[in-house]
Write a protein that holds these residues in place. Structure first.
Motif, mmCIF file in Angstrom:
data_model
loop_
_atom_site.group_PDB
_atom_site.id
_atom_site.type_symbol
_atom_site.label_atom_id
_atom_site.label_comp_id
_atom_site.label_asym_id
_atom_site.label_seq_id
_atom_site.Cartn_x
_atom_site.Cartn_y
_atom_site.Cartn_z
ATOM 1 N N ILE A 297 -6.692 -2.484 13.648
ATOM 2 C CA ILE A 297 -5.344 -2.425 13.120
ATOM 3 C C ILE A 297 -5.119 -1.073 12.451
ATOM 4 C CG2 ILE A 297 -3.729 -3.495 11.506
ATOM 5 C CD1 ILE A 297 -4.470 -5.197 13.946
ATOM 6 N N TYR A 298 -3.976 -0.489 12.711
ATOM 7 C CA TYR A 298 -3.645 0.791 12.123
ATOM 8 C C TYR A 298 -2.988 0.590 10.768
ATOM 9 C CZ TYR A 298 -4.539 3.247 16.497
ATOM 10 O OH TYR A 298 -5.135 3.772 17.611
ATOM 11 N N ASP A 299 -3.363 1.421 9.776
ATOM 12 C CA ASP A 299 -2.739 1.440 8.467
ATOM 13 C C ASP A 299 -1.885 2.694 8.358
ATOM 14 O OD1 ASP A 299 -5.851 0.286 7.210
ATOM 15 O OD2 ASP A 299 -4.090 -0.906 7.682
ATOM 16 N N ILE A 300 -0.873 2.616 7.505
ATOM 17 C CA ILE A 300 0.059 3.723 7.362
ATOM 18 C C ILE A 300 0.149 4.145 5.901
ATOM 19 C CG2 ILE A 300 2.509 4.363 7.458
ATOM 20 C CD1 ILE A 300 2.733 2.622 9.916
ATOM 21 N N ALA A 301 0.178 5.445 5.658
ATOM 22 C CA ALA A 301 0.395 5.986 4.329
ATOM 23 C C ALA A 301 1.468 7.069 4.447
ATOM 24 C CB ALA A 301 -0.901 6.560 3.770
ATOM 25 N N CYS A 302 2.526 6.964 3.638
ATOM 26 C CA CYS A 302 3.620 7.922 3.738
ATOM 27 C C CYS A 302 4.337 8.048 2.392
ATOM 28 C CB CYS A 302 4.605 7.509 4.837
ATOM 29 S SG CYS A 302 5.258 5.834 4.671
ATOM 30 N N VAL A 303 5.209 9.043 2.306
ATOM 31 C CA VAL A 303 5.953 9.298 1.072
ATOM 32 C C VAL A 303 7.397 9.597 1.429
ATOM 33 C CG1 VAL A 303 5.327 11.752 1.134
ATOM 34 C CG2 VAL A 303 5.992 10.706 -1.035
ATOM 35 N N ASP A 304 8.354 9.139 0.591
ATOM 36 C CA ASP A 304 9.768 9.387 0.887
ATOM 37 C C ASP A 304 10.266 10.623 0.154
ATOM 38 O OD1 ASP A 304 10.304 8.709 -1.752
ATOM 39 O OD2 ASP A 304 11.294 6.808 -1.281
ATOM 40 N N GLU A 305 11.575 10.898 0.287
ATOM 41 C CA GLU A 305 12.143 12.130 -0.264
ATOM 42 C C GLU A 305 12.123 12.154 -1.791
ATOM 43 O OE1 GLU A 305 15.527 9.191 0.045
ATOM 44 O OE2 GLU A 305 13.803 9.800 1.273
ATOM 45 N N ASN A 306 11.957 10.999 -2.433
ATOM 46 C CA ASN A 306 11.893 10.939 -3.890
ATOM 47 C C ASN A 306 10.461 10.925 -4.423
ATOM 48 O OD1 ASN A 306 14.764 10.742 -4.263
ATOM 49 N ND2 ASN A 306 14.643 8.630 -3.547
ATOM 50 N N GLY A 307 9.503 11.057 -3.514
ATOM 51 C CA GLY A 307 8.113 11.074 -3.932
ATOM 52 C C GLY A 307 7.475 9.703 -4.032
ATOM 53 N N ASN A 308 8.218 8.658 -3.678
ATOM 54 C CA ASN A 308 7.650 7.318 -3.694
ATOM 55 C C ASN A 308 6.627 7.172 -2.577
ATOM 56 O OD1 ASN A 308 9.370 6.331 -5.812
ATOM 57 N ND2 ASN A 308 11.033 6.239 -4.317
ATOM 58 N N HIS A 309 5.490 6.574 -2.893
ATOM 59 C CA HIS A 309 4.409 6.425 -1.925
ATOM 60 C C HIS A 309 4.390 5.012 -1.350
ATOM 61 C CE1 HIS A 309 1.973 10.197 -2.680
ATOM 62 N NE2 HIS A 309 2.921 10.256 -3.596
ATOM 63 N N PHE A 310 4.119 4.933 -0.058
ATOM 64 C CA PHE A 310 4.054 3.651 0.633
ATOM 65 C C PHE A 310 2.727 3.544 1.373
ATOM 66 C CE2 PHE A 310 8.448 4.907 0.296
ATOM 67 C CZ PHE A 310 9.119 3.743 -0.083
ATOM 68 N N ILE A 311 2.061 2.446 1.165
ATOM 69 C CA ILE A 311 0.853 2.130 1.922
ATOM 70 C C ILE A 311 1.136 0.816 2.641
ATOM 71 C CG2 ILE A 311 -1.603 1.557 1.812
ATOM 72 C CD1 ILE A 311 -1.666 3.151 -0.847
ATOM 73 N N VAL A 312 1.041 0.825 3.957
ATOM 74 C CA VAL A 312 1.333 -0.372 4.743
ATOM 75 C C VAL A 312 0.087 -0.775 5.507
ATOM 76 C CG1 VAL A 312 2.861 -1.439 6.439
ATOM 77 C CG2 VAL A 312 3.716 0.427 5.003
ATOM 78 N N GLU A 313 -0.297 -2.016 5.356
ATOM 79 C CA GLU A 313 -1.487 -2.496 6.055
ATOM 80 C C GLU A 313 -1.176 -3.782 6.809
ATOM 81 O OE1 GLU A 313 -6.123 -3.593 5.437
ATOM 82 O OE2 GLU A 313 -5.162 -1.671 5.078
ATOM 83 N N MET A 314 -1.626 -3.837 8.065
ATOM 84 C CA MET A 314 -1.508 -5.039 8.882
ATOM 85 C C MET A 314 -2.826 -5.794 8.850
ATOM 86 S SD MET A 314 1.382 -5.534 10.595
ATOM 87 C CE MET A 314 0.812 -6.414 12.039
#
Length: 290
Positions: free
Chosen positions: A67-84
């Motif tokens: 399963i692939y995991d995702i780590a990203c950040v938006d324009e306001n600097g908020n961080h997102f970690i998504v795991e399946m």
């Protein structure tokens, strides 16, 4: 939940390949931005998303589950970690805490150990199986609260989505979150576009659906998909082997204890542990030779 079907027209978004080309699509983040907004229940649109890699240990391709995991950040600097997570994982929330705290520590270190004005961290878990058997809601958002349910801190937010708890029918689908979940659970069962619900014509979902449409794939994309299936099959085989090895090791320990106490016969030990008499005898022989 069967995510691979030989007669499919659309690849499941829950599959390795499907998750990568929809949630993990770095070329076009239209779907991801809308999905994240729905998952965190925000009224504010996410305008930009930037992926970051290899900054959080273990946020990579999981060779055991595929399963692939995702780590990203938006324009306001908020961080997102998504795991399946497709398989059973009762301690999944502990893994989410590990990822979120790792990201938190990284932020603090980069800020010279200053704690003010830290960006938010959203740790999102999308699960095929239930991890909260006593909670009815399929979508949960958790922050730090006191005994009066007052928010102490919301800099770190944990979001869980338990897909098996979602039982809404098509006529009940209203919100973007409902549309997202329904799509994830049902797209791969559809064989013809005439079966599409009207909301699948919305731009964010249309783009995701196009990415997993086998008829729209190039030869290179189809090859990548076939390789993903092959890798996943091998990973599952290896994982099952590890699970069986752990199970047998536990059985051995139980048998050794039973033999040591000497209160049960060989036949009773075998019957109690649901294994063969030969296995018990082998453990007995192994123990006597130590």
């Amino acid at each position: 939940m069967d995510i691979y079907n030989d007669n499919e027209r659309f690849i499941s978004i829950l599959s390795d390949y499907g998750f990568k080309v929809t949630f993990g699509n770095e070329t076009d983040t239209t779907f991801l931005k809308k999905a994240l907004q729905a998952l965190i229940s925000s009224n504010l649109s996410i305008r930009e998303i930037k992926f970051f890699k290899n900054e959080i240990s273990a946020i990579t391709v999981d060779s055991r589950s595929g399963i692939y995991d995702i780590a990203c950040v938006d324009e306001n600097g908020n961080h997102f970690i998504v795991e399946m997570q497709l398989s059973e994982y009762p301690e999944f929330i502990q893994r989410m805490k590990f990822y979120a705290l790792h990201r938190f520590n990284t932020m603090v270190k980069k800020g010279a150990y200053k704690f003010e004005n830290l960006p938010k961290i959203y740790c999102i878990g999308i699960l095929a199986k239930n991890i909260f058997p006593l909670i009815e809601d399929y979508h949960n958002i958790a922050v730090l609260r006191n005994h009066k349910n007052e928010i102490i801190d919301n800099q770190m937010t944990f979001v869980t989505l338990e897909l098996s708890k979602f039982t809404k029918q098509l006529f009940d689908i209203q919100t973007d979150l409902d549309k997202l979940i329904y799509t994830m659970k049902n797209l791969h069962t559809v064989t013809d576009t005439s079966q599409f619900p009207t909301f699948w014509d919305e731009e964010w979902l249309k783009k995701a659906i196009h990415e997993v449409d086998l008829r729209a794939m190039t030869a290179e994309q189809k090859l990548a998909y076939e390789m993903a299936i092959s890798a996943n099959a091998l990973a599952v085989k290896n994982e099952n082997k590890k699970i069986e090895e752990i199970r047998l090791a536990d059985k051995k320990e139980a048998i050794k204890k039973a033999l040591k106490y000497g209160k049960l016969s060989i036949e009773e030990i075998a019957d109690y542990n649901n294994i063969s008499i030969d296995f018990v005898l082998a453990v007995q022989n192994e123990t006597s030779n130590i």
